[in-house]
Design an enzyme around this catalytic site. Sequence first.
Site, PDB file in Angstrom:
ATOM      1  N   CYS A 245       0.839  -1.202   0.000  1.00 41.95           N
ATOM      2  CA  CYS A 245       0.000   0.000   0.000  1.00 41.95           C
ATOM      3  C   CYS A 245       0.880   1.261   0.000  1.00 41.95           C
ATOM      4  O   CYS A 245       1.868   1.335  -0.733  1.00 41.95           O
ATOM      5  CB  CYS A 245      -0.941  -0.087   1.207  1.00 41.95           C
ATOM      6  SG  CYS A 245      -2.308   1.053   1.213  1.00 41.95           S
ATOM      7  N   THR A 246       0.549   2.229   0.841  1.00 39.58           N
ATOM      8  CA  THR A 246       1.311   3.481   0.852  1.00 39.58           C
ATOM      9  C   THR A 246       2.660   3.332   1.554  1.00 39.58           C
ATOM     10  O   THR A 246       3.389   4.316   1.693  1.00 39.58           O
ATOM     11  CB  THR A 246       0.502   4.616   1.496  1.00 39.58           C
ATOM     12  OG1 THR A 246       0.109   4.213   2.819  1.00 39.58           O
ATOM     13  CG2 THR A 246      -0.744   4.930   0.693  1.00 39.58           C
TER      14      THR A 246
END
Length: 249
Positions: free
Chosen positions: A142-143
Amino acid sequence: MQLQYPSLMAAVATSLNGSIGNFTQEPPKNFGFVLYDSFDVLDISGSIEPLYLLSSSHQLNLSLIAESMAPVYMRPAANETNPVHSHFQLSVNPTHTFEDPPQDLDVLFVPGGGGERLGNITAAVDFVRNTYPRVKYLITVCTGAGVAARAGLLDGKRATTNKASWDKIIPLGKGVQWTSPARWVVDGNIWTSSGVTAGIDLMFAFIEKFYGKDIAHRIQAVTEHKRTFDPCDDPFAAINNVPPSGHCK
Ligand SMILES: *[C@@H]1O[C@H](CO)[C@@H](O)[C@H](O)[C@H]1NC(C)=O
Ligand SMILES: *[C@@H]1O[C@H](CO)[C@@H](O)[C@H](O)[C@H]1NC(C)=O
Ligand SMILES: *[C@@H]1O[C@H](CO)[C@@H](O)[C@H](O)[C@H]1NC(C)=O
Ligand SMILES: *[C@@H]1O[C@H](CO)[C@@H](O)[C@H](O)[C@H]1NC(C)=O
């Protein structure tokens, strides 16, 4: 109804006895997960789950590494201008600190989460930058790619991140070949995945590569996860209006 986890673990261990493939490379065994305030819990637990089942038949070490030994919370990210008073919190206890991490990590794992953009993650970024040269593989979910990008580790590489946070993350790595659509991307020893659940598919692909198809399929059968096998299979790029860029394979 009672969960029969111990017997599931035993079933995985039994069915996997002697089923390791013919791999010349020593598979990665020591996994270090980076924690910071307002990390996303599924980013890490989604990957820890298959490793946990793998650990019933293979010796693995799992370390949880944070700035201090204090519990680290998943909670709505707060900062000075936006204090959050929500009691929606879940904590994880670190096993090590950034100052005194395990010395023999094979894999450094970086999750994403609200804290990645809204919190102060300077210490985590520095730790990831300084530790990368000592590990065999870097995985981001993800981030978490934003942490690695800020550490300068993705420059010149193909990488991906959560398509719903695309516009916020890609400016953090101007030299990165940000890739979309892509459920996950492998470039050299850096594995990056798209949002949250994409990390589960990345970890299954990682286990399959180093421990073999049989074991990956057996763990899949126990977790009943409907795997995405193709790293280019990413409907969320279009759903989040992220235009195509780079090559997913
Ligand atoms: C493992 O693979 C190598 C290369 O393909 C082969 O030469 C060797 O015989 C294999 N070993 C076993 C135990 O299957
Ligand atoms: C796990 O970590 C301990 C302590 O660092 C080390 O002695 C052991 O060899 C590690 N296990 C594996 C499977 O690498
Ligand atoms: C603080 O949080 C708010 C709301 O989440 C966000 O819009 C703002 O950019 C954050 N400020 C900083 C300095 O990160
Ligand atoms: C961010 O965290 C670092 C390391 O913990 C600290 O030295 C620094 O003062 C913090 N910055 C802000 C703006 O709070």
